[in-house]
Design a protein around this motif. Structure first.
Motif, PDB file in Angstrom:
ATOM      1  N   ARG A 190       3.071  18.406  10.908  1.00  0.00           N
ATOM      2  CA  ARG A 190       2.323  17.435  10.112  1.00  0.00           C
ATOM      3  C   ARG A 190       1.079  18.132   9.588  1.00  0.00           C
ATOM      4  N   LEU A 191       0.761  17.900   8.322  1.00  0.00           N
ATOM      5  CA  LEU A 191      -0.394  18.540   7.699  1.00  0.00           C
ATOM      6  C   LEU A 191      -1.371  17.510   7.157  1.00  0.00           C
ATOM      7  N   ARG A 192      -2.646  17.883   7.155  1.00  0.00           N
ATOM      8  CA  ARG A 192      -3.644  17.209   6.337  1.00  0.00           C
ATOM      9  C   ARG A 192      -4.239  18.314   5.479  1.00  0.00           C
ATOM     10  N   VAL A 193      -4.107  18.135   4.160  1.00  0.00           N
ATOM     11  CA  VAL A 193      -4.724  19.034   3.191  1.00  0.00           C
ATOM     12  C   VAL A 193      -5.632  18.167   2.344  1.00  0.00           C
ATOM     13  N   GLU A 194      -6.912  18.355   2.553  1.00  0.00           N
ATOM     14  CA  GLU A 194      -7.927  17.516   1.933  1.00  0.00           C
ATOM     15  C   GLU A 194      -7.621  16.048   2.259  1.00  0.00           C
ATOM     16  N   THR A 195      -7.482  15.183   1.261  1.00  0.00           N
ATOM     17  CA  THR A 195      -7.319  13.751   1.550  1.00  0.00           C
ATOM     18  C   THR A 195      -5.869  13.352   1.794  1.00  0.00           C
ATOM     19  N   GLU A 196      -4.970  14.272   1.692  1.00  0.00           N
ATOM     20  CA  GLU A 196      -3.541  13.952   1.804  1.00  0.00           C
ATOM     21  C   GLU A 196      -2.988  14.357   3.167  1.00  0.00           C
ATOM     22  N   ARG A 197      -2.185  13.478   3.750  1.00  0.00           N
ATOM     23  CA  ARG A 197      -1.494  13.770   5.013  1.00  0.00           C
ATOM     24  C   ARG A 197      -0.003  13.655   4.747  1.00  0.00           C
ATOM     25  N   PHE A 198       0.782  14.664   5.213  1.00  0.00           N
ATOM     26  CA  PHE A 198       2.221  14.658   4.962  1.00  0.00           C
ATOM     27  C   PHE A 198       2.955  15.544   5.965  1.00  0.00           C
ATOM     28  N   ALA A 199       4.261  15.311   6.071  1.00  0.00           N
ATOM     29  CA  ALA A 199       5.130  16.122   6.922  1.00  0.00           C
ATOM     30  C   ALA A 199       5.551  17.366   6.152  1.00  0.00           C
ATOM     31  N   ALA A 200       5.776  18.440   6.903  1.00  0.00           N
ATOM     32  CA  ALA A 200       6.196  19.696   6.284  1.00  0.00           C
ATOM     33  C   ALA A 200       7.128  20.432   7.234  1.00  0.00           C
ATOM     34  N   THR A 201       7.818  21.420   6.672  1.00  0.00           N
ATOM     35  CA  THR A 201       8.684  22.294   7.454  1.00  0.00           C
ATOM     36  C   THR A 201       8.112  23.702   7.384  1.00  0.00           C
TER      37      THR A 201
END
Length: 145
Positions: A90-101
């Motif tokens: 799981r990532l948070r890049v600046e204001t966005e949070r999302f799942a990643a591989t």
């Protein structure tokens, strides 16, 4: 524990940075030594608990690139060992949070992106010289919604 049930690193500066980044909704704490950083949550390979780290990143198209340098240590960072066991992160890049591989780059791919990563954070070049370990570079690709 932090948002989404992730335990933050016991290293004080990492914990403080992650807290500022998360509590600001990704509007503060966005750099480390002048380089862009993100929050990564990996699933602990032994504990089964989510672990949060702060990592400097570069870009390759839409993907994020992180370096498992641990300051040029002779062993891999724990977050890297965790994502090799479970590449769903799981990532948070600046204001966005999302799942990643996560995927460790091949030697040829690493060679292609390494100059960009050294531009992003110049100490990486010295870190690789400090150790006989081949420092992995990891591609983080957004998971399909």
């Amino acid at each position: 524990m932090s948002e989404l049930g992730a335990t933050t690193s016991p290293t004080k500066w990492v914990a403080d940075q992650a807290k500022l980044y998360e509590e600001s909704g990704g509007t503060k704490g966005l750099t480390v030594q002048g380089s862009p950083c993100l929050l990564i949550d990996t699933l602990g390979r032994k504990s089964g608990q989510w672990r949060r780290s702060v990592l400097i990143y570069g870009r390759d198209g839409e993907d994020y690139l992180v370096v498992a340098s641990l300051g040029g240590s002779d062993h891999h960072p724990l977050w890297y060992l965790n994502l090799t066991a479970n590449p769903q992160v799981r990532l948070r890049v600046e204001t966005e949070r999302f799942a990643a591989t996560a995927e460790t780059l091949s030697p040829a791919e690493k060679a292609r992106v390494w100059p960009h990563l050294v531009e992003v954070f110049a100490p990486y070049a010295g870190y690789q010289q400090k150790t006989e370990r081949d420092i992995p570079v990891v591609r983080l690709r957004r998971a399909a919604d």
